[in-house]
Scaffold this motif. Sequence first.
Motif: not given
Lengths: 268, 268
Positions: B31-33, B43-47, B145-147
């Motif tokens: 479960n690691k990227v 983890a990617p940023y969430k608003s 996903e980053a973009m």
Amino acid sequence: MPIAIPASPSKLDKMNSIHITKVAQQVEETNKVLGAGGKELPAPYKSSGNEALDTLAFLHLLEQLKVQKRSGWIREGVSYFPRVSYHMCRMALMAMMIPQDPLRPLDIPRCVMMALVHDLAEAHVGDITPVEGVPAHVKHQLEEEAMDSFLNEMLGGDGNKDARERFRSLWDEYEARETPESKLVKDLDRVELALQAVEYERSQDIRTLSPFFVGSIPNLEHPVIQKWAETLMEERRQLWASRGREKEEQDGLGGAKVGDKVKKANGV
Amino acid sequence: MPIAIPASPSKLDKMNSIHITKVAQQVEETNKVLGAGGKELPAPYKSSGNEALDTLAFLHLLEQLKVQKRSGWIREGVSYFPRVSYHMCRMALMAMMIPQDPLRPLDIPRCVMMALVHDLAEAHVGDITPVEGVPAHVKHQLEEEAMDSFLNEMLGGDGNKDARERFRSLWDEYEARETPESKLVKDLDRVELALQAVEYERSQDIRTLSPFFVGSIPNLEHPVIQKWAETLMEERRQLWASRGREKEEQDGLGGAKVGDKVKKANGV
């Protein structure tokens, strides 16, 4: 003929109190030209007479944007400091974030390109800051001479006519600071400095960066950039509150507020 | 849902020989990227739901372009390696040097902006290179996903509509590599790599950088950039001749020549 600055760092420290006329005398004494940090500058590039080689010299010169340090930070005890190329790159990307506004039409691609050119001379002279004692007109002259060398000696060939005209026009427009685009790029220059200062306060716990905010945020003009800076300053307030130093760090600002000088100049 | 790459570097080394279907099993196990250099990605940023705070998060994210290293150089024993921001900055400035040519019309300001956006995803995932064993489609997905996180979560607000559309359009155009502008930026990506390689060979006396030229110069398409590269390769030949290693270093190129693949593809 370049104006020479005295070669010894101890002399350099005293430059603020030396009358400008003394600089001319020191040309005779030392015949050395100093750039940022009191480092002796290499002689400006002279054309080899071969356009391909001159062009390659310019491509290699751009490597100096990676090497040259933003020198204001060195004095403040920052242990890792940004390079000129990074400062210009973040400014250019921030220019792309400015929304179109019919009331304030802006040529955004031109702002992006101007952000990338505005510190180009630093590839040769380094980042000369006011406290180094180099008079403003000497700094300006050193930078002009660097640009002349880049454009006339490296990019002087027929094949680089468009390049030469683009760089010259962007540089002159930024220096004149008359168009909305040049004013926006100056705002980006200031807000990038403030962003970097908060990032250093956070990552390195440095407490003396107030002058960077006092010298930048009151001059911001564009409403979108003012808004960015207001959010940034609130983030900074919370950072120092969480470290129990909110009052000291707010006091260090001496009441400086985002866009304050601009409002006062407009009689608001 | 991001695709996970196994967390242990030793597993990562074996990735080239692991069948792609195994990747899915490993999602369950770890479960690691992982991004560049086998480092675990945050983890990617969430608003946050607050547009001003989300925008500030993007401004701070750009700092990563200063931090992220161009990782191809690390393997080659280079002791100082360039940051992503520097690579993009020199590419953007080189785009401004391309002359207007009625036979090959180019939107130069768009090329400049595309150069600044083409590696933007690396602010989150780092510079993933082929030898790290991350399959190309996984790299692409991590970057997409980053973009998405940058544009939808950080710049998702109404005030950033223009910014979002500019970045998305430039990124998509570069990835599709169909327009003359995107092909020029890819040429700049390649020639900047070759320039940097010669600069390292000269300053650090590193003898194993041939693969950087073999992988870049034969693919160059634009005649002006081909000319730059030809002058550069002649400079390199002279550099190694002056060190008594001309033959070995020329042999290392395996006959690779500027623009060779393009000429062959065109039946020249």
